[in-house]
Scaffold this active site. Structure first.
Site, PDB file in Angstrom:
ATOM      1  N   MET A 336       0.749  -1.208   0.040  1.00  0.00           N
ATOM      2  CA  MET A 336      -0.016  -0.157   0.212  1.00  0.00           C
ATOM      3  C   MET A 336       0.767   1.248  -0.041  1.00  0.00           C
ATOM      4  O   MET A 336       0.645   2.079  -0.705  1.00  0.00           O
ATOM      5  CB  MET A 336      -0.935   0.036   1.260  1.00  0.00           C
ATOM      6  CG  MET A 336      -1.888  -1.152   1.174  1.00  0.00           C
ATOM      7  SD  MET A 336      -2.976  -1.201  -0.220  1.00  0.00           S
ATOM      8  CE  MET A 336      -3.956   0.178  -0.030  1.00  0.00           C
ATOM      9  N   ASP A 355      10.487   3.512   5.860  1.00  0.00           N
ATOM     10  CA  ASP A 355      10.468   2.319   6.506  1.00  0.00           C
ATOM     11  C   ASP A 355      11.531   1.929   7.360  1.00  0.00           C
ATOM     12  O   ASP A 355      12.666   2.981   7.640  1.00  0.00           O
ATOM     13  CB  ASP A 355      10.397   1.349   5.437  1.00  0.00           C
ATOM     14  CG  ASP A 355       9.763   0.016   5.536  1.00  0.00           C
ATOM     15  OD1 ASP A 355       8.606  -0.266   5.064  1.00  0.00           O
ATOM     16  OD2 ASP A 355      10.434  -0.826   6.532  1.00  0.00           O
ATOM     17  N   VAL A 412       1.383   1.394   7.766  1.00  0.00           N
ATOM     18  CA  VAL A 412       1.996   0.277   8.293  1.00  0.00           C
ATOM     19  C   VAL A 412       0.914  -0.651   8.609  1.00  0.00           C
ATOM     20  O   VAL A 412      -0.008  -0.666   8.119  1.00  0.00           O
ATOM     21  CB  VAL A 412       2.798   0.803   9.579  1.00  0.00           C
ATOM     22  CG1 VAL A 412       3.893   1.752   9.493  1.00  0.00           C
ATOM     23  CG2 VAL A 412       2.018   1.064  10.615  1.00  0.00           C
ATOM     24  N   GLU A 414      -1.820  -3.238  10.166  1.00  0.00           N
ATOM     25  CA  GLU A 414      -3.018  -3.128  10.737  1.00  0.00           C
ATOM     26  C   GLU A 414      -2.924  -3.557  12.096  1.00  0.00           C
ATOM     27  O   GLU A 414      -3.669  -4.547  12.639  1.00  0.00           O
ATOM     28  CB  GLU A 414      -4.236  -3.975   9.988  1.00  0.00           C
ATOM     29  CG  GLU A 414      -4.335  -3.456   8.659  1.00  0.00           C
ATOM     30  CD  GLU A 414      -5.595  -2.151   8.653  1.00  0.00           C
ATOM     31  OE1 GLU A 414      -6.660  -2.361   8.579  1.00  0.00           O
ATOM     32  OE2 GLU A 414      -4.768  -0.869   8.897  1.00  0.00           O
ATOM     33  N   LYS A 419       0.571   1.477  14.924  1.00  0.00           N
ATOM     34  CA  LYS A 419       0.094   2.550  14.403  1.00  0.00           C
ATOM     35  C   LYS A 419       0.289   3.726  15.207  1.00  0.00           C
ATOM     36  O   LYS A 419       0.626   4.946  14.924  1.00  0.00           O
ATOM     37  CB  LYS A 419      -1.358   2.555  13.843  1.00  0.00           C
ATOM     38  CG  LYS A 419      -1.468   1.817  12.528  1.00  0.00           C
ATOM     39  CD  LYS A 419      -2.843   1.693  12.167  1.00  0.00           C
ATOM     40  CE  LYS A 419      -2.899   0.631  11.000  1.00  0.00           C
ATOM     41  NZ  LYS A 419      -2.535   1.531   9.647  1.00  0.00           N
ATOM     42  N   SER A 441      -8.278  -0.590   6.699  1.00  0.00           N
ATOM     43  CA  SER A 441      -9.561  -0.933   6.095  1.00  0.00           C
ATOM     44  C   SER A 441     -10.634  -1.065   7.237  1.00  0.00           C
ATOM     45  O   SER A 441     -11.761  -1.293   6.796  1.00  0.00           O
ATOM     46  CB  SER A 441      -9.243  -1.737   5.329  1.00  0.00           C
ATOM     47  OG  SER A 441      -8.739  -3.038   5.948  1.00  0.00           O
ATOM     48  N   HIS A 462      -8.785   5.215   3.310  1.00  0.00           N
ATOM     49  CA  HIS A 462      -8.959   3.709   2.972  1.00  0.00           C
ATOM     50  C   HIS A 462      -8.641   3.765   1.446  1.00  0.00           C
ATOM     51  O   HIS A 462      -9.509   4.186   0.550  1.00  0.00           O
ATOM     52  CB  HIS A 462     -10.335   3.384   3.303  1.00  0.00           C
ATOM     53  CG  HIS A 462     -10.448   1.885   2.888  1.00  0.00           C
ATOM     54  ND1 HIS A 462     -11.579   1.449   2.812  1.00  0.00           N
ATOM     55  CD2 HIS A 462      -9.482   0.988   2.648  1.00  0.00           C
ATOM     56  CE1 HIS A 462     -11.628  -0.047   2.382  1.00  0.00           C
ATOM     57  NE2 HIS A 462     -10.331  -0.255   2.293  1.00  0.00           N
ATOM     58  N   ASN A 512     -16.367  -1.719   3.485  1.00  0.00           N
ATOM     59  CA  ASN A 512     -16.273  -3.129   3.939  1.00  0.00           C
ATOM     60  C   ASN A 512     -17.272  -3.539   4.725  1.00  0.00           C
ATOM     61  O   ASN A 512     -17.661  -4.739   4.750  1.00  0.00           O
ATOM     62  CB  ASN A 512     -14.851  -3.135   4.922  1.00  0.00           C
ATOM     63  CG  ASN A 512     -13.813  -3.491   4.225  1.00  0.00           C
ATOM     64  OD1 ASN A 512     -13.619  -3.690   2.774  1.00  0.00           O
ATOM     65  ND2 ASN A 512     -12.605  -2.989   4.559  1.00  0.00           N
TER      66      ASN A 512
END
Length: 731
Positions: A336, A355, A412, A414, A419, A441, A462, A512
């Site tokens: 992503m 990263d 990063v 889920e 986070k 998401s 999202h 979702n």
């Protein structure tokens, strides 16, 4: 002020220039047709005029298409007979374009004046149908230009003669990608396809067109000559027969009969090919009228053209100053993060990609290089564009590089704890005005915002995977998100040329929330003994790109199991999907994790190609001898989704039904022919929808119980678009 102007020159050339007032690109309206006809009449009647060139006053483009409000006005003006009003209006357009095509010739093809179209750039829809009626089409060598007939993408087909002329010019086989797929070409490819006649340098465009009309060319179109034969053969020619049979099979194979416009287009082409040209135009007009009166076309035009454009232009943007993004930080260089970096750099933003490890950051940047290399191979990009995009990206592990960023997108894992750590580390470096967006998401934004010292600047984004291909971005406002953060997110989505919807925070947000019940209903039916092929094929016949079982294979079964466990933990006794868990957990335990593992509901070969449903599925869940009716399966799959959309509106997660419809189609491919969940409910009527839900609820469970909002609207026979209009409040 008029959109068309006429200038006559001493050499005998008359130039008609199209320059729509107040628009950056020409758009045809009702008055425009009348003005164009008047100028054509003037030039044809003037003995001093030897030829006509039709061009654009807009730099880099000819025309973007038709003002679709014309169609609505035709219906309104017709009163109690909208079919007659539409047919007469369409035939009026045909008459004007036929006048251009005949150029003043008599019925023996004598006399007449040449009319050339000079296209500076993009020519779409009516912007190509008018040139197709001219005697020669000149296009500037503008690689950014798009030439084609994209009407099929919004639920109609070219109805101003474009269908009939293109088929007679190229043959059914040659015209099919342009008509049935809405394929757009640059000028050189358009010439190779036979759509335009000449491609010349932009600064030579008008000179080339003028020289041609003064060269005393033959202006009789092939189909107006005696002995004309359609390229590739007419329907009852041996070669043509195979073409038309193949086209019918191809269309039905791709659309599963769910898209009315494709069938109407094919009918117009087939029937038109059997008769003389002017009769073929009448047939095209009749089928065009037929499709305009189909509720599907109105719904698709509204959602995929009018509402989509409104959302992209900021229909729901807070009234705050411009918040264009200049420097963006992307946290996490996985799939992503790499995709977000790519689209941001291509939009001209300075990107800092961070990263934990430099190798990972470099790999994320390399994704842009690889993408651009593919574009270069296809002729869609250049080395210079690749170098420019890569120059915008700094791949690093150093958070200090984030200084000066006005937007951060965290992408990063889920995991709320990870986070939270990233949020705190970033906010220690960036300025107080910087907006922080988390890409997630499923995780509630309001909970994630607790790690922020500036929750008013915290928002959810999202993205759908793959980022560079999927056109929707779901923007999620947390309980403390401020208007400046919302505006920044909307402006960023506009910059990367995607379509935004803005929703309020709730479990699974909007997209979702609706996708998961679709998958779950398919899994429930498997456990009930419904044939897997019936489940997936019912979905395809509804117009969904993939059925629920194929979808869960594509998104991975272990991800579904992970979401199920997390949801069950959060909801406790209120958790409604135990029957689904039985199937998904069993598949996970069998090691059948979907396409990525080469084994899921389907079997796969070594290259990942589906081979058919896994026989072990039938052994575990035997197929019942008595299968449900196809309509019942369709209704279970549809209502499982649309009821969640209604609940999202009722609960205030959705604030605007336009976002609900556009988001559904772009986000997960919800039956595009329907115009979206709310448009579909309007199509079938809220009284029927509520009654059908009661039947489904009694037979299959409380998940189908109609929400209070639907019951109320059914009692009043209200439609969603009549009640909520352009903006919605369920209260």
């Amino acid at each position: 002020m008029t959109d068309f102007t006429l200038e006559k020159y001493a050499d005998g050339v008359a130039i008609i220039t199209w320059d729509t007032v107040g628009k950056s690109m020409n758009v045809m309206n009702g008055q425009g047709f009348l003005d164009l006809e008047a100028l054509i009449d003037d030039a044809l009647a003037d003995d001093a005029v030897k030829g006509i060139v039709l061009t654009s006053g807009k730099p880099g483009s000819f025309a973007g298409g038709m003002d679709l409000n014309i169609i609505a006005k035709m219906k309104e003006d017709a009163g109690d007979d909208p079919a007659r009003g539409l047919f007469d209006g369409v035939m009026g357009m045909h008459a004007i374009l036929r006048k251009i095509e005949r150029g003043g010739m008599d019925d023996k093809n004598k006399g007449g004046k040449p009319i050339a179209a000079a296209l500076p750039g993009t020519a779409l829809g009516i912007g190509l149908e008018i040139p197709l009626a001219c005697h020669r089409i000149f296009a500037a060598d503008n690689p950014k230009a798009k030439i084609g007939l994209p009407e099929i993408m919004v639920g109609i087909f070219p109805g101003a003669g474009g269908t009939t002329r293109l088929v007679r010019k190229l043959g059914a086989m040659g015209a099919s990608p342009l008509l049935l797929e809405g394929k757009l070409n640059d000028p050189k490819k358009a010439k190779s396809a036979g759509v335009v006649d000449e491609v010349v340098p932009a600064d030579e465009l008008m000179d080339a067109a003028r020289a041609w009309v003064l060269s005393e060319p033959n202006i009789v179109k092939p189909w107006d000559e005696k002995g004309y034969k359609m390229p590739g053969g007419a329907p009852y020619h041996p070669a043509g027969f195979m073409t038309f049979v193949g086209a019918s099979a191809m269309v039905n194979g791709k659309t599963q009969g769910a898209f009315p416009a494709a069938k109407a287009l094919l009918s117009a082409v087939y029937e038109g090919a059997l008769v003389p040209f002017d009769t073929a135009l009448k047939i095209e007009a009749r089928w065009f009228t037929h499709i305009l009166l189909d509720p599907s076309s109105s719904a698709m035009i509204r959602s995929l053209f009018i509402n989509k454009e409104a959302l992209e232009k900021g229909a729901n943007r807070p009234d705050v100053p411009d918040a264009t993004v200049k420097k963006i930080g992307v946290m996490g260089a996985g799939m992503m993060g790499a995709g977000i970096t790519l689209v941001s750099a291509m939009a001209g933003m300075e990107v800092v990609l961070i990263d934990q490890k430099q190798d990972a950051a470099d790999k994320g940047k390399a994704y842009t290089a690889s993408y651009m290399d593919q574009g270069i191979k296809r002729g869609k990009a250049t080395e210079a564009k690749k170098d420019a995009a890569l120059a915008m990206i700094t791949a690093t592990t150093d958070y200090a590089a984030l200084k000066g960023c006005d937007l951060i997108i965290e992408a990063v894992f889920e995991d709320p704890e990870i986070k939270a750590e990233v949020t705190k580390a970033v906010e220690a470096v960036v300025g107080e005005e910087c907006i922080f967006a988390t890409n997630t998401s499923t995780l509630p934004i309001s909970d994630l915002a607790k790690a922020s010292v500036r929750p008013e600047n915290f928002i959810g984004l999202h993205f759908f995977s793959p980022v560079e291909k999927m056109m929707l971005v779901e923007i999620i406002k947390g309980s403390q998100t401020g208007p400046r953060a919302t505006a920044k997110a909307l402006d960023y989505v506009r910059q990367i040329r995607k379509t935004p919807i803005v929703v309020n925070d709730a479990r699974f947000f909007y997209a979702n929330r609706c996708i998961i019940p679709y998958i779950n209903e398919g899994l429930r039916m498997v456990a009930e003994g419904v044939t897997p092929a019936l489940i997936d094929n019912a979905a395809r016949q509804l117009g969904f790109p993939v059925g629920p079982l194929q979808l869960v294979d594509e998104t991975s079964i272990d991800l579904g199991a992970k979401i199920a466990r997390a949801t069950k933990t959060a909801m406790g006794d209120a958790y409604p999907d135990a029957a689904v868990d039985e199937v998904i957990f069993w598949m996970e335990g069998e090691g059948r994790l979907g396409r990525k593992s080469g084994a899921g509901f389907y079997d796969y070969d070594d290259k990942g190609k589906r081979l058919g449903y896994w026989p072990g599925l039938g052994a575990k869940y035997p197929v019942h001898g008595a299968q449900p009716d196809l309509t019942l399966v369709k209704h279970r799959l549809m209502f499982a989704q649309v009821l969640e959309a209604v609940r999202a509106l009722e609960e205030g997660v959705l604030e605007d039904i336009r976002e609900g419809d556009v988001g559904a189609i772009l986000g997960w491919g919800f039956a595009p022919w329907s115009g979206g969940p709310f448009a579909w409910l309007d199509m079938i009527g809220t009284p029927y929808a509520a009654a059908r839900c009661n039947e489904l609820s009694e037979a299959h469970g409380a998940r189908f119980a109609p929400p209070a909002l639907l019951i109320e609207m059914a009692g009043k026979a209200q439609s969603f678009y009549a009640r909520f209009g352009n903006a919605s409040e369920a209260a």
